[in-house]
Every structure is written in C-alpha cells, then in structure tokens.
Scaffold this motif. Structure first.
Motif, short mmCIF file in Angstrom:
data_model
loop_
_atom_site.label_atom_id
_atom_site.label_comp_id
_atom_site.label_asym_id
_atom_site.label_seq_id
_atom_site.Cartn_x
_atom_site.Cartn_y
_atom_site.Cartn_z
N TYR A 64 9.26 -9.13 -0.85
CA TYR A 64 7.81 -8.91 -0.95
C TYR A 64 7.12 -9.11 0.39
CZ TYR A 64 8.51 -9.32 -6.00
OH TYR A 64 8.94 -9.12 -7.29
N LEU A 244 6.34 0.13 3.40
CA LEU A 244 5.79 -1.18 3.08
C LEU A 244 5.66 -2.04 4.33
CD1 LEU A 244 4.86 -3.24 0.97
CD2 LEU A 244 7.26 -3.78 0.54
N VAL A 328 2.08 2.09 -4.83
CA VAL A 328 1.32 0.84 -4.88
C VAL A 328 0.35 0.77 -3.71
CG1 VAL A 328 3.06 -0.54 -6.12
CG2 VAL A 328 3.15 -0.37 -3.63
N LYS A 330 -0.90 -1.68 -0.63
CA LYS A 330 -0.56 -2.83 0.20
C LYS A 330 -1.84 -3.55 0.59
CE LYS A 330 1.07 -1.79 4.35
NZ LYS A 330 2.03 -1.45 5.44
N GLU A 356 -1.06 -6.26 -8.91
CA GLU A 356 -1.16 -5.46 -7.69
C GLU A 356 -2.43 -5.67 -6.89
OE1 GLU A 356 -1.20 -0.76 -6.37
OE2 GLU A 356 -0.60 -1.24 -8.40
N THR A 361 2.91 -7.39 -2.24
CA THR A 361 3.46 -6.06 -2.52
C THR A 361 4.98 -6.10 -2.42
OG1 THR A 361 1.51 -5.19 -1.36
CG2 THR A 361 3.19 -3.61 -2.02
N ASN A 368 7.62 -4.82 -8.09
CA ASN A 368 6.19 -4.92 -8.38
C ASN A 368 5.92 -5.17 -9.86
OD1 ASN A 368 4.76 -4.48 -5.74
ND2 ASN A 368 6.14 -2.72 -5.74
#
Length: 383
Positions: A64, A244, A328, A330, A356, A361, A368
């Motif tokens: 993460y 990410l 998703v 960030k 979220e 993240t 997630n």
C-alpha cells in the motif's frame, strides 16, 4: 426544496465494499445506506472482469501507499484470512487464479458477493438513486441533504470512494465533507491506470492489443507482470501497479527479465527469430533503437550495446489515462486525522471515513477491497 425527515442511529454514504461490510455488521442499530446508483455494489460488480478480485494470499502494509503504521493496524483487525473465512461462512468461495495477478483471490462471479451483501443487509434501509449534496451538523445530529430529501443521523459514515469511475456514481463528496469538517486532503491522482507516452514511444501504439510478460522498475519498487500495449500507450497489470508509485520522471522496462539477450544472440539466425518475444514487438523495438533485423553473427559492438535496452528500456510517461479509466484514486483524507481504532474523525465527533476516500491506496490484486473491508470491520467494532 428538500423534503422528508428520516432519523437514523447511523447513516452510511456509499453502498460499496466498505459501506456494505459495515452495514452487514450493524445488526442492532437503525441504519441506512445512501447510494447514488439505482443498485448497490456497482463497482464490485465490474471489478476483476466481473469476477471480483477480492483479496490476496499475501497482504502486508508494503502493498500500500500511505502511512504504514496506520495500514498495518487496520489490516490486523481483519486480515485476508479473516475475510476468506467470512466469505466462506456466507457461501462465497473465492479461489486464486495463478494466470492473472499473482496471489489474487477471484470469486466465481461478482454477483455472488453482491447477493451475499444483499442478504446480510436486509435490516438496513437502502436509499438508492440519491446523491448527497451537502452535510451539516446541528444539535448533535448530522443533517444530510440529498436529492430533494433530508436524512438525519446521530452518526455519519462516509464510504463513498474516490473520483474513479464517475460512470458508476463516483464523486468528490467524501472529500467535500472531510474539508467541511476541517480535514486535510493529500493530492488526488488517478491510480491503477494506464500510461500515455511521449513521441519517442509512439511505437507502443503500433502494438496495441499485444501483451508480453515483463519487469518494471519505478521509484524504489519493481514488478513482474503482464504488459499490455494500448492505442493510448501502455496498460496491463504491470503498468497499473507502476502508476501507483510513479511521480514524475523515468521508469524502466526489462522486456526479457529471465534471460540474457547476449546468450540468445549467439547464432547466425535473424534477431527477430532468436529473441523469445512476439515478432511484431521485436521489429518495432529494433526500429525504435535503430538496429536492423539482421543475422546475429553480423551485429557490431555498437548494435549489441543498443540491444542491451531490451533489459533496461527507460522512458518517461507523458501522463495517464485519467479518472475514467483509473481503478482507484491515489491520495485522500489524511490518516493522521483519523482514529485508527475506530475510523472516527479526530476533527468531528461521530463522523467516520472508510476505504478509498482515505489516503491509503493498494496495489492491483485485491488489496483495495481488503483495506475497504478491514476499515469497515474496524469501524463496526467501535461505532
């Protein structure tokens, strides 16, 4: 004009993974879920190619982006093993699919998860097709203004996700509420998303639809996974995970991560027939580094040096595909302002944030969903 006066012990904004898990755990409370869509769990429905990539066999805080201590404590409250046991006890039996993202548990169908939560939340009032516009707090009660109605609750849980998938009802409401009650928001960006490319990498676009296994180095991380060339640039699990961690600057591909190109080229055959990669790829790669597809035995020292880029091809992404393609968001509500033991705001009593919308993240591969469920259980035990 807002009409209606609904009063609840707990109101949850968002009928996604974290909101539904929380609601399913609150059996002795008067609870409502407010959802912008006409049905619950719309993001769960499309996840993992409609098979719901629900968790991973190996889950640690290192999977993460965010405050590691905060994440570690949340995951400890409801681990991947706890989640699997919970699912199994409710008739859902996810399995690892080794052909897809490493260690990821996929369900037979996302609908199995939706059906499970539908059964587990029959005691909950579901207020669908209802978009939250604003929230006030007066006389120890939250006043939720939403789609021509007012909903009142003693406690408010915001589980509405991030900005990704606006087509599924995503909005900025979680961040708007957080800001209103004094929270700070880390910079928001699309994540788990494809990269657009600079002019020098336009050859990627010519390979649109082609997929190869490769390795990437981005910041202090490296990943081995499938790289998909796309008409906008590049995507696939390898790139989604890279997105990410990428900030600005270069990333590096190894297109032959398990082999030595020099050993492969000890031959009289053509380069394209000796490199164990799709011929289309090899031809475009050779053109990009200005080396002709020729007999390996006739390669000059300079050409061999140029071919070393097969193991270390550096480039700077131009950007990404944006929120409409991102899985998703960030960034988000800073976790320093959230009680790790309850998910309650440290700025406003009886206000909670899950999943979220927080500045946590996970990588691609069920991480997630795991955090969404773990944060929900953390909240359920203390609300």
């Amino acid at each position: 004009m807002y009409k209606g006066r609904h009063i609840y012990d707990i109101a949850i904004i968002g009928a996604g993974a974290s909101g539904l898990m929380l609601a399913s755990s609150l059996k002795d409370k008067k609870v409502c879920i407010i959802e912008a869509n006409s049905k619950i769990a719309q993001k769960i429905k499309v996840s993992g190619g409609a098979k719901c990539n629900i968790t991973n066999s190996l889950v640690t805080c290192d999977n993460y982006l965010g405050n590691k201590d905060f994440i570690k404590k949340i995951l400890r409250n409801f681990s991947n093993d706890d989640l699997i046991k919970f699912l199994n006890s409710n008739g859902v039996y996810p399995k690892i699919n080794p052909k897809l993202v490493k260690g990821t548990y996929f369900c037979k169908s996302s609908q199995d998860v939706i059906d499970m939560f539908t059964k587990l939340t029959t005691h909950v009032k579901k207020i669908l097709n209802t978009k939250v516009d604003d929230v006030d707090f007066k006389d120890e009660v939250f006043i939720i203004k939403a789609s021509n109605t007012i909903i009142k609750a003693k406690k408010l849980v915001v589980a509405s996700g991030g900005l990704s998938y606006a087509s599924l009802g995503a909005s900025s409401i979680a961040y708007d509420i957080a800001k209103k009650f004094g929270h700070d928001i880390s910079k928001l960006d699309p994540a788990l998303v494809g990269f657009t490319v600079q002019k020098e990498q336009f050859w990627f676009k010519k390979l649109s639809g082609l997929s190869i296994m490769a390795k990437v180095k981005v910041e202090d991380k490296s990943f081995n996974a499938s790289l998909l060339f796309a008409h906008k640039g590049c995507s696939g699990p390898l790139i989604l995970n890279s997105s990410l961690y990428w900030k600005k600057g270069k990333i590096s591909f190894d297109f032959l991560p398990k082999q030595n190109y020099k050993e492969l080229l000890k031959s009289n055959a053509l380069i394209s027939s000796k490199l164990p990669l799709p011929k289309r790829f090899v031809q475009e790669f050779l053109e990009s580094i200005k080396v002709k597809d020729k007999s390996c035995s006739t390669l000059t020292k300079q050409e061999l040096e140029a071919l070393s880029l097969i193991h270390d091809y550096e480039f700077s992404p131009a950007g990404n595909f944006g929120y409409t393609k991102a899985e998703v968001t960030k960034g988000g509500i800073k976790t320093e302002q959230i009680d790790v033991n309850s998910m309650e705001s440290l700025k406003q009593k009886n206000l909670y944030f899950l999943g979220e919308c927080l500045d946590v993240t996970g990588e691609l591969g069920g991480y997630n969903f795991q955090f969404a469920f773990s944060s929900a259980i953390t909240c359920a035990r203390n609300i």
